[in-house]
Design an enzyme around this catalytic site. Structure first.
Site, PDB file in Angstrom:
ATOM      1  N   ARG A  54       0.841  -1.231   0.039  1.00  0.00           N
ATOM      2  CA  ARG A  54      -0.052  -0.050   0.027  1.00  0.00           C
ATOM      3  C   ARG A  54       0.916   1.326  -0.160  1.00  0.00           C
ATOM      4  O   ARG A  54       0.610   2.172  -0.585  1.00  0.00           O
ATOM      5  CB  ARG A  54      -0.941  -0.007   1.370  1.00  0.00           C
ATOM      6  N   ASN A  90      -8.582   9.119   5.602  1.00  0.00           N
ATOM      7  CA  ASN A  90      -7.441   8.508   4.923  1.00  0.00           C
ATOM      8  C   ASN A  90      -6.201   8.636   5.692  1.00  0.00           C
ATOM      9  O   ASN A  90      -6.016   9.373   6.334  1.00  0.00           O
ATOM     10  CB  ASN A  90      -7.492   9.413   3.397  1.00  0.00           C
ATOM     11  N   VAL A  91      -5.329   7.599   5.132  1.00  0.00           N
ATOM     12  CA  VAL A  91      -3.983   7.606   5.727  1.00  0.00           C
ATOM     13  C   VAL A  91      -2.846   7.909   4.712  1.00  0.00           C
ATOM     14  O   VAL A  91      -1.893   7.751   4.862  1.00  0.00           O
ATOM     15  CB  VAL A  91      -3.870   6.157   6.228  1.00  0.00           C
ATOM     16  N   ASP A  92      -3.421   8.565   3.419  1.00  0.00           N
ATOM     17  CA  ASP A  92      -2.499   8.698   2.480  1.00  0.00           C
ATOM     18  C   ASP A  92      -1.741   9.844   2.115  1.00  0.00           C
ATOM     19  O   ASP A  92      -0.917   9.979   1.342  1.00  0.00           O
ATOM     20  CB  ASP A  92      -3.071   8.253   1.072  1.00  0.00           C
ATOM     21  N   HIS A 101      -7.487   8.377  11.242  1.00  0.00           N
ATOM     22  CA  HIS A 101      -7.005   6.937  11.071  1.00  0.00           C
ATOM     23  C   HIS A 101      -5.503   6.846  10.997  1.00  0.00           C
ATOM     24  O   HIS A 101      -5.188   5.808  10.511  1.00  0.00           O
ATOM     25  CB  HIS A 101      -8.079   6.354   9.992  1.00  0.00           C
ATOM     26  N   CYS A 120       7.543   0.294  23.114  1.00  0.00           N
ATOM     27  CA  CYS A 120       7.768   1.505  23.708  1.00  0.00           C
ATOM     28  C   CYS A 120       6.910   2.539  22.808  1.00  0.00           C
ATOM     29  O   CYS A 120       6.301   2.372  22.142  1.00  0.00           O
ATOM     30  CB  CYS A 120       9.263   1.852  23.862  1.00  0.00           C
ATOM     31  N   CYS A 134      12.063  -1.651  16.171  1.00  0.00           N
ATOM     32  CA  CYS A 134      12.510  -0.332  16.795  1.00  0.00           C
ATOM     33  C   CYS A 134      13.828  -0.116  17.379  1.00  0.00           C
ATOM     34  O   CYS A 134      14.626  -0.935  17.686  1.00  0.00           O
ATOM     35  CB  CYS A 134      11.646  -0.285  18.307  1.00  0.00           C
ATOM     36  N   VAL A 140     -20.233   9.062  -5.714  1.00  0.00           N
ATOM     37  CA  VAL A 140     -20.369   8.439  -7.038  1.00  0.00           C
ATOM     38  C   VAL A 140     -21.829   7.574  -6.838  1.00  0.00           C
ATOM     39  O   VAL A 140     -22.408   7.071  -7.733  1.00  0.00           O
ATOM     40  CB  VAL A 140     -19.604   7.640  -7.851  1.00  0.00           C
ATOM     41  N   ALA A 163     -15.400  12.891  -7.308  1.00  0.00           N
ATOM     42  CA  ALA A 163     -14.928  14.069  -6.689  1.00  0.00           C
ATOM     43  C   ALA A 163     -14.007  14.905  -7.518  1.00  0.00           C
ATOM     44  O   ALA A 163     -13.888  16.244  -7.279  1.00  0.00           O
ATOM     45  CB  ALA A 163     -14.188  13.401  -5.532  1.00  0.00           C
TER      46      ALA A 163
HETATM   47  P1  NAD Z   1     -15.168   4.335   2.547  1.00  0.00           P
HETATM   48  O1  NAD Z   1     -15.743   3.731   3.694  1.00  0.00           O
HETATM   49  O2  NAD Z   1     -14.735   5.899   2.680  1.00  0.00           O
HETATM   50  O3  NAD Z   1     -15.880   4.171   1.088  1.00  0.00           O
HETATM   51  C1  NAD Z   1     -15.365   4.751  -0.215  1.00  0.00           C
HETATM   52  C2  NAD Z   1     -16.413   5.651  -0.886  1.00  0.00           C
HETATM   53  O4  NAD Z   1     -16.279   6.410  -1.793  1.00  0.00           O
HETATM   54  C3  NAD Z   1     -17.675   4.945  -1.228  1.00  0.00           C
HETATM   55  O5  NAD Z   1     -19.103   5.438  -0.765  1.00  0.00           O
HETATM   56  C4  NAD Z   1     -17.769   5.215  -2.859  1.00  0.00           C
HETATM   57  O6  NAD Z   1     -18.947   5.257  -3.377  1.00  0.00           O
HETATM   58  C5  NAD Z   1     -17.020   6.437  -2.945  1.00  0.00           C
HETATM   59  N1  NAD Z   1     -16.224   6.853  -4.137  1.00  0.00           N
HETATM   60  C6  NAD Z   1     -15.480   5.922  -4.989  1.00  0.00           C
HETATM   61  N2  NAD Z   1     -14.897   6.601  -5.930  1.00  0.00           N
HETATM   62  C7  NAD Z   1     -15.243   7.883  -5.682  1.00  0.00           C
HETATM   63  C8  NAD Z   1     -14.989   8.861  -6.447  1.00  0.00           C
HETATM   64  N3  NAD Z   1     -14.026   9.008  -7.499  1.00  0.00           N
HETATM   65  N4  NAD Z   1     -15.393  10.155  -6.053  1.00  0.00           N
HETATM   66  C9  NAD Z   1     -16.394  10.147  -5.131  1.00  0.00           C
HETATM   67  N5  NAD Z   1     -16.455   9.171  -4.311  1.00  0.00           N
HETATM   68  C10 NAD Z   1     -16.251   8.079  -4.632  1.00  0.00           C
HETATM   69  O7  NAD Z   1     -13.689   4.103   2.330  1.00  0.00           O
HETATM   70  P2  NAD Z   1     -13.310   2.248   2.367  1.00  0.00           P
HETATM   71  O8  NAD Z   1     -12.593   2.233   0.923  1.00  0.00           O
HETATM   72  O9  NAD Z   1     -14.646   1.558   2.634  1.00  0.00           O
HETATM   73  O10 NAD Z   1     -12.186   2.468   3.711  1.00  0.00           O
HETATM   74  C11 NAD Z   1     -12.688   2.261   4.927  1.00  0.00           C
HETATM   75  C12 NAD Z   1     -11.450   2.871   5.756  1.00  0.00           C
HETATM   76  O11 NAD Z   1     -10.198   2.182   5.432  1.00  0.00           O
HETATM   77  C13 NAD Z   1     -11.182   4.230   5.710  1.00  0.00           C
HETATM   78  O12 NAD Z   1     -11.965   4.811   6.521  1.00  0.00           O
HETATM   79  C14 NAD Z   1      -9.636   4.595   5.841  1.00  0.00           C
HETATM   80  O13 NAD Z   1      -9.388   4.665   7.013  1.00  0.00           O
HETATM   81  C15 NAD Z   1      -9.039   3.194   5.282  1.00  0.00           C
HETATM   82  N6  NAD Z   1      -8.744   3.495   3.471  1.00  0.00           N
HETATM   83  C16 NAD Z   1      -7.749   4.712   3.590  1.00  0.00           C
HETATM   84  C17 NAD Z   1      -7.455   4.608   2.088  1.00  0.00           C
HETATM   85  C18 NAD Z   1      -6.700   6.011   1.735  1.00  0.00           C
HETATM   86  O14 NAD Z   1      -5.763   6.560   2.723  1.00  0.00           O
HETATM   87  N7  NAD Z   1      -6.681   6.564   0.724  1.00  0.00           N
HETATM   88  C19 NAD Z   1      -7.898   3.785   1.082  1.00  0.00           C
HETATM   89  C20 NAD Z   1      -8.426   2.557   1.325  1.00  0.00           C
HETATM   90  C21 NAD Z   1      -8.971   2.610   2.935  1.00  0.00           C
HETATM   91 ZN    ZN Z   2      10.445   0.516  21.050  1.00  0.00          ZN
END
Ligand code: NAD
Ligand code: ZN
Length: 250
Positions: free
Chosen positions: A67, A99-101, A116, A127, A151, A218, A235
């Site tokens: 990832r 998001n963590v990205d 997150h 530690c 660590c 979407v 988006a």
């Molecule tokens: P989520 O629960 O936030 O679901 C993704 C949402 O994005 C869906 O509702 C989908 O319809 C919508 N979507 C998809 N493409 C789109 C676009 N182009 N424009 C607008 N909306 C769009 O996320 P998840 O994937 O179920 O992940 C759950 C958790 O896992 C997150 O809250 C996060 O902590 C982690 N996660 C983070 C990342 C990252 O950092 N990019 C990626 C995957 C998962």
């Molecule tokens: Zn340590």
């Protein structure tokens, strides 16, 4: 719809954004629930847990390094830049993200609350050692190494500084997010399924305090029933248009 949303934003006193994995989908970062969210024969939900890490840290680290490599290749997309621009315009006061990205930071957003964690941070399982691999310049070597990361202070196993399923959210970030939500008169909810709690409370708190909810997705989500304006679409297409309209109205 877009016109209505832009007017709400221009009239707002304290607007915030609340984002999920969907905002980064167009940057090539797979969502967990999306169709391309598969990794090998495991589901991310099964690997992003403390139990999985205890059982098989090698497998979980292999997944996280994969990832990290994917996210390192990714660039912010027009949606991230549009939110950064709304902040520069003085309209948006904060971005609360699941998001963590790190892509909001890369796009220039300043006031970011990470609910997150961050995939480029690691922390010790024993530690209090923490490291931001981007800041320490170690990220490249780290993702290429096949060894389990240890660590430097105590030798125990390091883990990603992200919130796994079943773990509590970092207290400080959650408190800050709830305070922002109570204060906000508008929240722009982008690309989140609204199914992961307690993060998904954020738009509900804004609504309860009399604020408006603008949603970009979407498809319908757990937030859509309380959305004042639902903007269906990508988006990366909708947010730049919205920002352009806001700029024109000011
Ligand atoms: P989520 O629960 O936030 O679901 C993704 C949402 O994005 C869906 O509702 C989908 O319809 C919508 N979507 C998809 N493409 C789109 C676009 N182009 N424009 C607008 N909306 C769009 O996320 P998840 O994937 O179920 O992940 C759950 C958790 O896992 C997150 O809250 C996060 O902590 C982690 N996660 C983070 C990342 C990252 O950092 N990019 C990626 C995957 C998962
Ligand atoms: Zn340590």
């Amino acid at each position: 719809m877009l016109g209505h949303a832009s007017k709400i934003l221009v009239r707002s006193r304290f607007a915030i954004a609340f984002t999920g994995a969907g905002i980064s989908a167009e940057s090539g970062v797979p969502t967990f629930r999306g169709s391309d969210g598969l990794w090998k024969r495991y589901r991310p939900e099964e690997l992003a847990t403390p139990e999985a890490f205890k059982r098989n840290p090698n497998l979980v680290w292999e997944f996280y390094k994969w990832r990290m490599r994917k996210i390192l290749e990714a660039r912010p997309n027009p949606a991230h830049y549009a939110l950064a621009e709304l902040e520069r315009l003085g309209i948006l006061k904060a971005v609360i993200t699941q998001n963590v990205d790190d892509l909001h930071r890369e796009a220039g957003s300043k006031n970011i609350v990470e609910l997150h964690g961050n995939i480029f941070r690691v922390k010790c399982t024993s530690c209090n050692y923490k490291e931001n691999l981007k800041e320490s310049g170690r990220v490249k070597g780290f993702v290429e190494s096949r060894d389990l990361p240890k660590c430097p202070k105590c030798g125990s196993l390091l883990r990603p500084d992200v919130v796994w399923f079943g773990e509590p959210l970092p207290r400080e970030a959650l408190d800050k997010a709830f305070r922002l939500a109570e204060k906000a008169d508008v929240v722009i909810v982008v690309g989140t399924s609204g199914l992961v709690y307690p993060a998904a409370y954020i738009p509900y708190i804004v609504k309860e305090h009399g604020g408006k909810v603008i949603e970009v997705n979407v498809e319908r989500s757990g937030i859509t029933p309380i959305a004042d304006v639902f903007l269906r679409g990508k988006a990366g297409e909708i947010l730049p248009e919205l920002t352009e309209l806001v700029r024109g109205l000011r």
